[in-house]
Each structure stands twice: as structure tokens, then as C-alpha cells.
Design a protein around this motif. Structure first.
Motif, PDB file in Angstrom:
ATOM      1  N   ASP A 147       7.459  15.044  16.503  1.00 40.27           N
ATOM      2  CA  ASP A 147       6.603  15.443  17.347  1.00 40.27           C
ATOM      3  C   ASP A 147       5.433  14.644  17.470  1.00 40.27           C
ATOM      4  O   ASP A 147       4.471  14.653  18.227  1.00 40.27           O
ATOM      5  CB  ASP A 147       6.660  15.874  18.747  1.00 40.27           C
ATOM      6  N   TRP A 148       5.252  14.753  15.815  1.00 40.00           N
ATOM      7  CA  TRP A 148       3.216  15.069  15.707  1.00 40.00           C
ATOM      8  C   TRP A 148       3.361  13.298  15.072  1.00 40.00           C
ATOM      9  O   TRP A 148       3.751  12.185  14.313  1.00 40.00           O
ATOM     10  CB  TRP A 148       3.452  15.641  14.337  1.00 40.00           C
ATOM     11  N   ALA A 149       2.606  12.906  16.451  1.00 43.30           N
ATOM     12  CA  ALA A 149       2.347  11.319  15.722  1.00 43.30           C
ATOM     13  C   ALA A 149       1.613  10.667  15.017  1.00 43.30           C
ATOM     14  O   ALA A 149       1.604  10.068  14.496  1.00 43.30           O
ATOM     15  CB  ALA A 149       1.435  10.661  17.373  1.00 43.30           C
ATOM     16  N   GLU A 150       0.797  11.504  14.534  1.00 41.50           N
ATOM     17  CA  GLU A 150      -0.061  11.026  13.300  1.00 41.50           C
ATOM     18  C   GLU A 150       0.899  11.378  11.683  1.00 41.50           C
ATOM     19  O   GLU A 150       0.620  10.160  10.802  1.00 41.50           O
ATOM     20  CB  GLU A 150      -1.126  12.528  12.977  1.00 41.50           C
ATOM     21  N   ASN A 153       2.467   7.350  12.926  1.00 38.03           N
ATOM     22  CA  ASN A 153       1.410   6.756  12.260  1.00 38.03           C
ATOM     23  C   ASN A 153       0.890   7.050  10.311  1.00 38.03           C
ATOM     24  O   ASN A 153       0.879   5.317  10.052  1.00 38.03           O
ATOM     25  CB  ASN A 153      -0.486   6.878  12.884  1.00 38.03           C
ATOM     26  N   LYS A 177       3.908   6.378  21.809  1.00 40.44           N
ATOM     27  CA  LYS A 177       4.669   6.544  22.774  1.00 40.44           C
ATOM     28  C   LYS A 177       5.101   8.297  22.559  1.00 40.44           C
ATOM     29  O   LYS A 177       4.671   8.977  23.713  1.00 40.44           O
ATOM     30  CB  LYS A 177       6.449   6.239  22.822  1.00 40.44           C
ATOM     31  N   LEU A 178       4.648   9.357  21.533  1.00 39.13           N
ATOM     32  CA  LEU A 178       4.458  10.199  21.352  1.00 39.13           C
ATOM     33  C   LEU A 178       3.132  10.826  21.916  1.00 39.13           C
ATOM     34  O   LEU A 178       2.622  11.634  22.523  1.00 39.13           O
ATOM     35  CB  LEU A 178       4.783  10.861  19.862  1.00 39.13           C
ATOM     36  N   ASN A 179       2.091   9.946  21.500  1.00 39.30           N
ATOM     37  CA  ASN A 179       0.940   9.490  21.901  1.00 39.30           C
ATOM     38  C   ASN A 179       0.128   9.106  22.047  1.00 39.30           C
ATOM     39  O   ASN A 179      -0.642   8.467  21.582  1.00 39.30           O
ATOM     40  CB  ASN A 179      -0.070  10.663  20.991  1.00 39.30           C
ATOM     41  N   SER A 181      -2.977   8.919  23.336  1.00 40.02           N
ATOM     42  CA  SER A 181      -4.314   8.154  22.803  1.00 40.02           C
ATOM     43  C   SER A 181      -4.562   8.661  21.693  1.00 40.02           C
ATOM     44  O   SER A 181      -5.572   9.264  20.891  1.00 40.02           O
ATOM     45  CB  SER A 181      -4.930   9.058  24.031  1.00 40.02           C
ATOM     46  N   CYS A 182      -3.167   8.501  20.873  1.00 39.72           N
ATOM     47  CA  CYS A 182      -3.811   8.473  19.694  1.00 39.72           C
ATOM     48  C   CYS A 182      -4.077   6.791  19.282  1.00 39.72           C
ATOM     49  O   CYS A 182      -3.825   5.962  18.030  1.00 39.72           O
ATOM     50  CB  CYS A 182      -1.872   8.381  18.627  1.00 39.72           C
TER      51      CYS A 182
END
Length: 695
Positions: A147-150, A153, A177-179, A181-182
Motif C-alpha cells: 500500500d506504499w504509493a511511492e 511510483n 489510487k493509494l494516495n 495526493s502523491c
């Protein structure tokens, strides 16, 4: 208010560090730093204090100090794995990829469950061009923390560098989708969408990234890249100005600025930016590469070659660009075999290099069973989610290959697609260009020219070669430049820049005085005289200077103008089959090409009527092909020079040629290009219609 000194009693240190963190989180950087320094005074080499100082120095923009602190922190016997991971990221930002990779590998060896360690190692390997290894590391990070958006990415970035744009987009969108605001995912999605030709969406994503993270450097860099790729250079510079406002010494910002300034031919400013980037980050391959590109544009070829060599020797995927830069330099210098070897070098290191295949296609003659044709076709077969510019390069290369082997149907299939893709990447109004040329002709009346008679800068140094691209301008320049008293300077922007300095052309003529005319002439001479190397004639072979021929006669009354002409359809066909390095925006649509040609023809007819006949001659390409010696003698006589036999052996003259005709002028005169268009008439309907020529 300063903090109280800390005694050597170790019991005070955890509290002091906790207080330092609180100050830092509250935005009180000075107090946080003082507490950390007091901890180090009480306990020299304290790892946590050094680590905190390093992170603070990085946040405040002092990357070198941050690296020094973190290096020292990592020396502590029980330094946590995360310290090595953080050091790895800072070293990456400095361009020190080898040491960074060592630090990241140390981190994951110490703690195999450290997600940030695998993530940072993956990014380092990505920049070093070790893409399969990078993929494995980032997939490990995603597996450890799905679940870590970074991490998603960054995994998208590796797929992007592998030109697997479909997989890259999946991970960018999953990160969002996970974040939502990423900011970095929005920024990278912007770059990807731009490379696929989706300009509006790309700009929107980049603007979202900047709104979310106003100091995210990559968002500004990606937005500037998108704007540049669509030829919106003023917008790109505005974005980089905003970046400069908060990160004036960021190497990548300087590199990006150098690239844009080079594109708009502000070479001195570009060189200053490139040199500053190299000084700040000598380990960054892209800094040396952009320095090489600027030096190449300035015709400082030995220095450019050295810069490309340095870039190619550094780790990272930028080596592909640098090696291609070297190959192009060799090609421009007429060293065809060396250039082919250099392109082979690129493909040894980067087997999927589209630019190496396309570059090699330009200097070789294909045979029916050439394996490069199969390779290029195979690449296109799986290119749906690859960058649009790569596909465009490949279509032009295949178009050239099929023309070489006489397969016109396949050639124009690829040329039509390549031209459509290129044309879709910028905005251009051919009708506005036609109106502008009509206004230019209307402005330069005989009375207007008589008004400036006797003004201008007196010099017989300049020789202007003008005409349409691919009309024989490079051939004519090469013939004249083979004379020992003539310097061929190539396609110079000097005249345009001098004219634009006075205002918008041709409207600026309404307020132009005789003093202005003289000033413009001297300004041009100041720019080009050093290029003449002491010879009495200098050839400025910028074809588009036909726009300004009337003003040339005013500001430089001693200048000679040579207009190169060629069969209209042969000229336009030759333009249509080339993807130009410069901005010949009218060449990528057959109708627009024909409309532009007719406007050019009308403007040249006007110049023929109003310019002094002793200052303008016209050379037909076909006449040069049929009778080289008489036309060469005519050219040299027009320059006021004694005949020299070297002009008949122009293809043996060793000088740098930086135009689309670089390969043709290395060969003796050949007749195959005369009337070439007739065998392709079935594929030239829109062009013939625009030119009002019956097939």
C-alpha cells in the motif's frame, strides 16, 4: 532563546535529541541544529545527532553538508540500516551512483525487511541503467509494503525507462489510487502522458503535482520537458524560472535550462548553465552530456567530444545520449565509417536504442535483406505503449530504408505516419505564415529600399545562401567553402537575432532610421566576423534568411546573396522524407508544404524585382548537377575571387556540416535526385495539388 548546554551525562542526550526533533518539526531549524551540535560536543560522533543534522542540511538545500553528516553517522558501530539507506538517496541526488549503490546494498544487507532500503536501491539501479535489477528491488519493496504509493511510483519509473509505458502507467495510476495526493506520481504520469502525445493531460498532471508539492523539483522538470517537447519554449522557461526561484543551484534545473536555451539558440546562456551544472555535480552524466550538446551547437567540436566522452564513462542511461552525440559529431565531420562504428557502440551497450538505429539509417544505404529493417519493423510491432517520439523516429528511418530498396508503397506508408505524428506534436498556421510573407513583400517597396541607400555597414565579407531546405544550399556552400579564401559557417541564427533585436519583423521597418540600419549591419558583422578565421568571405547558409533578403541589402549593402533553386516537387519531396533537427514546421504535411512553397516562391519573385542585380544571383540545383564546373566558376566569380580547382573536389573538403544534407555533400555530384519525384507521383497527391502541378 538558546538551549542550555548539555553536560557529558549521557542521560541528557535522548531528551536533547527529542527536543531537537520537536524544534525541527515546529519549523525552528536554528534551535534544532544547536541542540544537535551540543549533543556532538558532549558525545563526538553521535550517530543520531549526525543523522538528524544531515536530514536538516538536506531539507535546507545543502546537499554536500548533508552527505558529510550522513557518511559520518554511518560509521558508528550500531548505526541503523536506515542511515545507509538515507545516505544512498542523497548520493543519488548528487549523481554519485556507484557509492550510492554501495550504501543502499549495505542497508538491505543489514535489514532485508527495510522497505525504504529496497526502494532507494531500486532508484539508484534505475538511474545507473541496471533496469532489470532495479525492477527486482522495487518489486521487493512493493511486496513488503503493497500500500506504499511511492514504491509503485518508482516501479513505474523503472518501467518507463524500459520503454514499457503501459506497465509504467499502471503503477502510476495505482500509486494515485493509494494516495491521490502523491505529487511525484502526478509528476511522473505527466511525463509519461507527454511522451505518448497527450499534451493537455500531461500539463494538467504536472500542475496538480506542483499544487500539491510546490517545492517538488521533478514536477517542474517534467512540466518543462512536456512544454519543450511541444515547442513551447517560452512556457518551459517560465516553469524553470519558477524552479530557480526556490532552487537556484539545483543541477537538474540548470541542465533543463541549458537544454531549452540551446533549443532557442541562446547558446552563451546555455553554456553558462551547463558549466554551472557540471561544477555543482561533476558526477552527473546528464550535466556533461548537455555541456557536450551546447558545445556542439557552438561548433567547439573537440570540447564537445570530450564532454560526451566523460558523460558516456559515467554510470547511467544518459550514456546512450552521449554516445549518440559522439556519433553525430563524427558524422558531421565527414567521418562516416567512424560514425557507423560509434552507432554500433551505442547498440552494444543499449541494444534497444531507437535513436542509434535511426541515426545509422540516415548514413547507410540499405539493401533488401538488411537485418536493420527487420529489427525496426519488429520494434514498431510492439511499440503501441512506447514514447511517441521513438515511434516517429522509427517510421522516418523505415521510410528511408524502403526508399533505398525501391519499395515506394512501404516507404510512404511509414513516411506518412511519421509525418502525421510529428505534425501532431506542435501548432503551426501555414496561412498565417503566407500572410506574413505577403506583408514582408509589401513592406519592401523600391521607395523603401531607396530610402536606405548609402546606409548600412560596408563590408564584402558576408555571403548569404538562401532558399528552401533541401534545395542545394548545402551543396553550394560546400563548393564555395572548398576555396581557400572562403569560410563556410553553416546555418547561423545571427541575422534573425539581430533583426529581432530591433522589434517584430517586418513591422519594425516603419520606425527604422538610417542609423538603425547601420547599427544592425555592424551588429551582424560583430557576430560573424570571428567565424571567418581571417578569410575574406564567410558563407552564412541559413536557408530561411530568404525572409530577410530585402533588409540584408539595406543593412549590408556589400553582401552577396545566392538563391538556390530546385524543382519544386523534388524540393518538397526531399523535405517530406526528412525529420529535421531544426524547426521546419511546414514540412510535415504535404498540403502545408505546397502552400508554403508557393508563398516562398512569391516572396523570392518580389526580391528578384527589387534587389540590386549585382548583389543577387540564382543557382539551379539541376544546373550544378549537369555542369558542375561552369556553375562553380560562376559562384566563385560572383564572390570576386580567383578560381581554384579545389571547388570541383568539394566532397573531399573536410569541414563540419550540420544539416540534413550532411551525407550527400561527402559524395561527388550524382544525378539520381533530378526529377526524382515522378516515380513517387502516386503518393504525392496533396503536395501536387497544393503546388498546382499535374502528375
Amino acid at each position: 532563546m538558546s538551549s542550555a548546554p548539555i553536560s557529558p551525562d549521557a542521560m541528557n542526550i535522548p531528551a536533547a535529541l527529542s527536543q531537537a526533533r520537536a524544534h525541527w518539526n515546529a519549523g525552528q531549524a536554528d534551535q534544532a541544529e544547536q541542540l544537535c551540535l551540543q549533543v556532538l560536543a558532549a558525545w563526538p560522533g553521535h550517530a543520531e545527532a549526525l543523522h538528524m543534522l544531515g536530514l536538516m542540511a538536506h531539507a535546507l538545500g545543502n546537499l554536500d553538508l548533508a552527505i558529510r553528516h550522513l557518511r559520518q553517522a554511518c560509521l558508528a558501530p550500531r548505526a541503523p540500516a536506515v542511515y545507509s539507506s538515507d545516505l544512498a538517496e542523497l548520493l543519488r541526488q548528487k549523481g554519485m551512483l556507484t557509492e550510492g549503490e554501495e550504501a543502499a546494498r549495505r542497508a538491505v544487507t543489514m535489514d532485508p525487511t527495510l522497505v525504504s532500503g529496497w526502494n532507494n536501491l531500486g532508484i539508484l539501479l534505475q538511474e545507473a541503467g541496471k533496469l532489470e535489477q532495479s525492477l527486482a528491488c522495487l518489486e521487493r519493496a512493493v511486496a513488503l509494503q503493497p500500500d506504499w504509493a511511492e514504491a509503485h511510483n518508482n516501479l513505474g519509473n523503472t518501467y518507463g525507462r524500459m520503454r514499457r509505458m503501459d506497465r509504467a502507467e499502471v503503477h502510476y495510476r495505482h500509486a494515485l489510487k493509494l494516495n491521490p495526493s502523491c505529487a511525484s506520481a502526478h509528476s511522473n504520469l505527466s511525463f509519461l502522458l507527454g511522451s505518448l502525445g497527450h499534451y493537455a493531460q500531461a500539463v494538467s498532471e504536472a500542475r496538480t503535482a506542483i499544487d500539491l508539492a510546490p517545492h517538488l523539483v521533478d514536477a517542474y522538470l517534467n512540466l518543462a520537458e512536456v512544454e519543450s517537447s511541444y515547442l513551447h519554449y517560452a512556457s518551459a522557461l517560465a516553469v524553470l524560472d519558477a524552479l530557480h526561484g526556490f532552487a537556484p543551484a539545483h543541477p537538474q534545473g540548470l541542465i533543463a535550462r541549458a537544454r531549452v536555451l540551446r533549443q532557442i539558440e541562446r547558446y552563451d546562456e546555455a553554456l553558462a548553465c551547463a558549466r554551472q551544472a557540471v561544477a555543482l555535480a561533476p558526477g552527473r552524466a546528464d550535466a556533461h552530456n548537455v555541456l557536450g550538446q551546447v558545445l556542439q551547437s557552438l561548433a567547439r567540436h573537440d570540447e564537445a567530444m570530450a564532454a560526451f566522452e566523460t558523460s558516456a564513462a559515467l554510470p547511467g542511461t544518459v550514456a546512450e545520449d552521449a554516445l549518440i552525440g559522439q556519433a553525430m559529431l563524427l558524422m558531421e565531420a565527414g567521418r562516416k565509417d567512424d560514425a557507423l562504428t560509434a552507432f554500433d557502440r551505442v547498440q552494444e551497450r543499449f541494444p534497444d536504442s531507437v535513436r542509434a538505429l535511426a541515426g545509422r539509417a540516415d548514413i547507410k544505404t540499405f539493401s533488401a535483406n538488411d537485418p536493420d529493417i527487420q529489427r525496426m519493423e519488429a520494434w514498431l510491432a510492439e511499440s503501441e505503449q512506447r514514447p511517441l517520439s521513438d515511434g516517429t523516429d522509427m517510421h522516418f528511418a523505415l521510410g528511408k530504408a524502403y526508399l533505398d530498396i525501391g519499395d515506394a508503397q512501404r516507404a510512404f506508408h511509414h513516411l506518412d505516419i511519421g509525418n502525421r505524428q510529428k505534425r501532431a506534436s506542435f501548432t503551426y498556421d501555414v496561412d498565417a505564415a503566407a500572410t506574413w510573407m505577403k506583408r514582408t513583400a509589401a513592406t519592401f517597396t523600391p521607395d523603401r529600399l531607396a530610402q536606405f541607400q548609402g546606409a548600412g555597414a560596408q563590408s564584402d565579407l558576408p555571403v548569404f545562401v538562401i532558399g528552401m531546405p533541401r534545395s542545394g544550399t548545402t551543396l553550394v556552400e560546400q563548393i564555395m567553402s572548398s576555396h581557400p579564401q572562403v569560410t563556410g559557417a553553416g546555418e547561423l541564427s545571427a541575422l534573425r537575432l539581430v533583426i529581432e533585436s530591433h522589434g517584430t519583423f517586418p513591422d519594425s521597418l516603419d520606425s527604422m532610421t538610417s542609423d538603425d540600419v547601420e547599427r544592425l549591419g555592424h551588429a551582424y558583422l560583430a557576430r560573424v566576423t570571428p567565424l571567418a578565421e581571417g578569410r575574406p568571405r564567410l558563407v552564412d547558409k541559413m536557408p530561411a534568411n530568404f525572409f530577410y533578403a530585402g533588409l540584408v541589402a539595406a543593412i549590408l549593402p556589400g553582401a552577396r546573396i545566392i538563391h538556390c533553386r530546385r524543382n519544386p516537387v523534388d524540393t518538397c519531396l526531399s523535405c517530406y522524407t526528412k525529420q529535421f533537427a531544426g524547426e521546419q514546421l511546414f514540412t510535415y504535411d504535404q498540403t502545408e508544404l505546397g502552400v508554403f512553397y508557393r508563398s516562398y516562391e512569391a516572396l523570392m519573385a518580389h526580391w528578384r524585382n527589387v534587389l540590386p542585380p549585382q548583389r543577387l544571383i540564382e543557382i539551379d540545383y539541376e544546373a550544378v548537377v549537369d555542369d558542375l564546373e561552369s556553375q562553380a566558376r560562376r559562384l566563385i566569380a560572383f564572390l570576386g575571387l580567383q578560381w581554384d580547382e579545389a571547388c570541383l573536389h568539394f566532397h573531399q573538403t573536410r569541414r563540419v556540416v550540420r544539416t540534413a544534407s550532411v551525407n550527400q555533400v561527402r559524395q561527388p555530384i550524382y544525378t539520381a535526385s533530378k526529377g526524382r519525384w515522378q516515380k513517387y507521383a502516386d503518393y504525392l497527391g496533396p503536395l501536387l495539388s497544393a503546388l498546382r502541378i499535374d502528375a
